[in-house]
Design a protein around this motif. Sequence first.
Motif, PDB file in Angstrom:
ATOM      1  N   SER A  13       0.669   3.825  -3.055  1.00  0.00           N
ATOM      2  CA  SER A  13       0.278   5.191  -2.704  1.00  0.00           C
ATOM      3  C   SER A  13       1.308   6.194  -3.224  1.00  0.00           C
ATOM      4  O   SER A  13       0.943   7.216  -3.814  1.00  0.00           O
ATOM      5  CB  SER A  13       0.141   5.326  -1.186  1.00  0.00           C
TER       6      SER A  13
ATOM      7  N   LYS B 270      -8.571   9.655  -4.195  1.00  0.00           N
ATOM      8  CA  LYS B 270      -8.920   8.228  -4.219  1.00  0.00           C
ATOM      9  C   LYS B 270      -9.419   7.788  -5.590  1.00  0.00           C
ATOM     10  O   LYS B 270     -10.086   6.779  -5.710  1.00  0.00           O
ATOM     11  CB  LYS B 270      -9.972   7.930  -3.154  1.00  0.00           C
TER      12      LYS B 270
ATOM     13  N   LEU C 259       0.828  -1.207   0.000  1.00  0.00           N
ATOM     14  CA  LEU C 259       0.000   0.000   0.000  1.00  0.00           C
ATOM     15  C   LEU C 259       0.866   1.263   0.000  1.00  0.00           C
ATOM     16  O   LEU C 259       0.551   2.235  -0.686  1.00  0.00           O
ATOM     17  CB  LEU C 259      -0.962   0.002   1.192  1.00  0.00           C
TER      18      LEU C 259
ATOM     19  N   TYR D 147      -3.934   0.225  -5.492  1.00  0.00           N
ATOM     20  CA  TYR D 147      -4.145   1.387  -4.629  1.00  0.00           C
ATOM     21  C   TYR D 147      -5.595   1.875  -4.725  1.00  0.00           C
ATOM     22  O   TYR D 147      -6.247   2.108  -3.708  1.00  0.00           O
ATOM     23  CB  TYR D 147      -3.180   2.519  -5.012  1.00  0.00           C
TER      24      TYR D 147
ATOM     25  N   GLN E 269      -7.948  -0.492  -3.003  1.00  0.00           N
ATOM     26  CA  GLN E 269      -7.819  -0.394  -1.540  1.00  0.00           C
ATOM     27  C   GLN E 269      -8.551   0.837  -1.017  1.00  0.00           C
ATOM     28  O   GLN E 269      -9.200   0.789   0.021  1.00  0.00           O
ATOM     29  CB  GLN E 269      -6.349  -0.353  -1.126  1.00  0.00           C
ATOM     30  N   MET E 270      -8.449   1.947  -1.741  1.00  0.00           N
ATOM     31  CA  MET E 270      -9.135   3.168  -1.329  1.00  0.00           C
ATOM     32  C   MET E 270     -10.649   2.960  -1.354  1.00  0.00           C
ATOM     33  O   MET E 270     -11.371   3.433  -0.488  1.00  0.00           O
ATOM     34  CB  MET E 270      -8.764   4.355  -2.219  1.00  0.00           C
ATOM     35  N   LYS E 271     -11.119   2.208  -2.336  1.00  0.00           N
ATOM     36  CA  LYS E 271     -12.551   1.910  -2.438  1.00  0.00           C
ATOM     37  C   LYS E 271     -13.008   1.032  -1.268  1.00  0.00           C
ATOM     38  O   LYS E 271     -14.040   1.265  -0.669  1.00  0.00           O
ATOM     39  CB  LYS E 271     -12.813   1.188  -3.759  1.00  0.00           C
ATOM     40  N   ILE E 272     -12.202   0.046  -0.931  1.00  0.00           N
ATOM     41  CA  ILE E 272     -12.524  -0.855   0.200  1.00  0.00           C
ATOM     42  C   ILE E 272     -12.544  -0.063   1.490  1.00  0.00           C
ATOM     43  O   ILE E 272     -13.441  -0.221   2.308  1.00  0.00           O
ATOM     44  CB  ILE E 272     -11.515  -2.020   0.260  1.00  0.00           C
ATOM     45  N   ASP E 273     -11.554   0.823   1.671  1.00  0.00           N
ATOM     46  CA  ASP E 273     -11.505   1.643   2.882  1.00  0.00           C
ATOM     47  C   ASP E 273     -12.732   2.541   3.004  1.00  0.00           C
ATOM     48  O   ASP E 273     -13.256   2.753   4.099  1.00  0.00           O
ATOM     49  CB  ASP E 273     -10.237   2.503   2.910  1.00  0.00           C
ATOM     50  N   ASP E 274     -13.218   3.073   1.872  1.00  0.00           N
ATOM     51  CA  ASP E 274     -14.409   3.926   1.883  1.00  0.00           C
ATOM     52  C   ASP E 274     -15.670   3.145   2.229  1.00  0.00           C
ATOM     53  O   ASP E 274     -16.606   3.698   2.790  1.00  0.00           O
ATOM     54  CB  ASP E 274     -14.597   4.604   0.523  1.00  0.00           C
ATOM     55  N   GLU E 275     -15.699   1.873   1.890  1.00  0.00           N
ATOM     56  CA  GLU E 275     -16.877   1.042   2.144  1.00  0.00           C
ATOM     57  C   GLU E 275     -16.971   0.596   3.609  1.00  0.00           C
ATOM     58  O   GLU E 275     -18.010   0.145   4.039  1.00  0.00           O
ATOM     59  CB  GLU E 275     -16.870  -0.174   1.226  1.00  0.00           C
ATOM     60  N   LYS E 276     -15.879   0.719   4.343  1.00  0.00           N
ATOM     61  CA  LYS E 276     -15.872   0.279   5.750  1.00  0.00           C
ATOM     62  C   LYS E 276     -16.638   1.234   6.635  1.00  0.00           C
ATOM     63  O   LYS E 276     -16.800   2.350   6.447  1.00  0.00           O
ATOM     64  CB  LYS E 276     -14.445   0.143   6.267  1.00  0.00           C
TER      65      LYS E 276
END
Length: 113
Positions: A27, A45, A23, A103, A106-113
Amino acid sequence: MRSVVVLFLPFVLFAKSSFITPLEYSSSLYKNPRGIGCYHCHGEKGEGKLVAKYMHKKEKKSFIGPAINSLSYDKFKKALNTPKQGMPRYYLTKDEIKALYFYLQQMKIDDEK
């Protein structure tokens, strides 16, 4: 299926030992691949971003960097390798393209959390 690809991708990209995480590498590549960071036009993102408003022949115009965080890998790779007006040519390696895609996912997954 996307989760499997995203979870497996770091191991493919970074099979050799490294001093930074997948990551961190992806990034830094997104923020400065060859002198001009992707985020300047595509957002932090990959969500897309208004870059500039201007006048051309007395008409108001906008230069907008499109969202790239929802593209499939194949469309993402093709977009990077197809010249477009306003898009710098980076000449990225296959591994760099994979890292950039990782990257954004991962940003999309982090936003979905």
